[in-house]
Write an enzyme that holds these catalytic residues in place. Structure first.
Site, PDB file in Angstrom:
ATOM      1  N   HIS A  11      -5.305  11.310   9.145  1.00 54.46           N
ATOM      2  CA  HIS A  11      -4.269  12.227   9.638  1.00 54.46           C
ATOM      3  C   HIS A  11      -4.109  12.041  11.144  1.00 54.46           C
ATOM      4  O   HIS A  11      -5.043  11.668  11.852  1.00 54.46           O
ATOM      5  CB  HIS A  11      -4.637  13.675   9.321  1.00 54.46           C
ATOM      6  N   CYS A  57       2.531  12.200   8.141  1.00 57.68           N
ATOM      7  CA  CYS A  57       1.972  12.367   9.488  1.00 57.68           C
ATOM      8  C   CYS A  57       2.205  11.150  10.384  1.00 57.68           C
ATOM      9  O   CYS A  57       2.690  11.278  11.518  1.00 57.68           O
ATOM     10  CB  CYS A  57       0.490  12.717   9.396  1.00 57.68           C
ATOM     11  N   HIS A 100       2.720  18.182  14.162  1.00 57.22           N
ATOM     12  CA  HIS A 100       2.335  17.236  13.107  1.00 57.22           C
ATOM     13  C   HIS A 100       3.016  17.612  11.802  1.00 57.22           C
ATOM     14  O   HIS A 100       3.549  18.702  11.632  1.00 57.22           O
ATOM     15  CB  HIS A 100       0.813  17.194  12.936  1.00 57.22           C
TER      16      HIS A 100
END
Length: 387
Positions: free
Chosen positions: A347, A299, A359
């Site tokens: 994240h 990420c 993402h």
């Protein structure tokens, strides 16, 4: 690896965004899942489908957090290795200079001995590995020429500098070893979490996997609904701000602050467009923990690479990226902003507008567009504008 951030207390807010404790989020998730399947365990104590689903999600979350620790340890190790290499090169250079100084002492002593200008013990002094003890012999020093004294001074200067650099290199090597150990521990933690998740999923029947897919579909539908709702709110906020700017422009046509703000927004939009174009070009590439491209990403690796394409250098980890810009409210989020998730900030995604983001989700998934509510509203931590 040392902790990057102190844990936030439950129920705090960041830029108007609620960040409840993980326990609350977990209870909400269980309540939602219980509407779609029977949560009671079987007679043989086999975990219910909901328990498995929650456990797998938790393991993936933990793996992502461990991945960020791995990323930080990897970056620290690379920096430390570079420092060690530099110090070792310096030690080698200074050792050569020390050898050159020793040879110069030898040549002077040999020439002095041949001409009878000094006693044999002078040559012994000059050629010794550690002649410092002889300095107290004032009579001997008085019999040396100026050139000889300069050679001795140079030798001791080089010897002291070389010893200091060797000590620095030794200490750096020890630090590098510690960093490598941290890196290996973080790597093992990620691998263990992923292995546990795969093992749980492997025990599901085809029917159970189908039920999990149905649960996931319901979650996606709810996330899409929330994204559409946010899009309406953001449009209303945009119109309100435009009206306010028009009114201010009418009342104060010479106000330079308004034009400066517009120029700043335009500059950011240009950079954000480049970052988003890069991110869109990566869609379909696999999530791989610790990866920074070009064939796969995790990420924070994706957001770092996207903004680098726009000429903005972001730190490697989510923990550092969250501090690399200005925090804004979700209602004021603009395309290009970074959206961070969970209390441990493990994240991050790249906001594209209308409640959606690009993402790299998790192991086994691919870079994709998805609602920022993909894991529920409570999972959103904060929004940061990086440039």
């Amino acid at each position: 690896m040392a902790s990057h951030r102190k844990s936030r207390p439950a129920g705090t807010r960041v830029a108007g965004i609620r960040t409840p404790a993980l326990a609350t989020a977990a209870l909400t998730s269980v309540a939602l899942l219980s509407q779609t399947a029977n949560a009671s365990p079987s007679a043989d104590d086999k975990p219910s489908l909901e328990e498995v689903e929650k456990k797998v999600d938790d393991l993936y979350r933990q793996a992502e957090s461990a991945t960020e620790k791995y990323n930080a340890a990897k970056e620290k190790t690379a920096t430390q290795r570079q420092r060690v290499d530099t110090l070792l090169d310096d030690v080698a250079k200074r050792t050569q200079e020390l050898n050159d100084a020793r040879e110069e002492l030898g040549r002077n002593a040999a020439a002095q001995y041949r001409t009878g200008a000094a006693a044999p013990d002078t040559a012994t002094f000059l050629l010794a590995d550690s002649p410092q003890d002889y300095f107290d012999q004032t009579q001997l020093m008085d019999r040396m020429t100026g050139r000889q004294k300069d050679a001795v001074d140079d030798y001791f200067t080089q010897q002291s500098a070389t010893m200091k650099k060797r000590q620095e290199a030794t200490k750096s090597l020890e630090t590098l070893t510690e960093s490598q150990n941290d890196l290996q521990q973080a790597k093992s933690a990620v691998q263990q979490k992923l292995s546990d998740a795969r093992e749980l999923l492997s025990k599901l029947t085809a029917e159970e996997k189908a039920r999990l897919a149905a649960i996931e579909k319901r979650k996606q539908e709810e996330a899409a609904r929330k994204a559409a709702e946010l899009a309406r709110q953001q449009e209303a906020e945009r119109q309100r701000q435009e009206a306010a700017q028009q009114q201010a422009s009418t009342e104060q046509p010479s106000d330079s602050s308004t034009s400066d703000s517009s120029a700043t927004d335009s500059s950011y939009a240009t950079k954000a467009e480049k970052a988003l174009a890069f991110a869109r070009a990566q869609m379909g590439k696999p999530y791989v923990w610790g990866a920074t491209g070009p064939d796969s990403y995790d990420c924070s690796g994706l957001t770092q690479a996207a903004w680098k394409a726009a000429g903005v250098d972001l730190p490697r980890t989510t923990w550092d990226q969250v501090n690399a810009g200005t925090t804004v409210s979700l209602a004021n989020a603009q395309p290009g902003d970074l959206v961070f998730f969970y209390d441990d900030i493990s994240h991050v995604g790249l906001y594209i507008g209308n409640g959606m983001m690009i993402h790299a989700p998790k192991p086994g998934a691919y870079v994709r567009e998805e609602s920022i509510y993909y894991d529920g509203e409570s999972s959103i931590h904060s929004v940061v504008r990086p440039a």
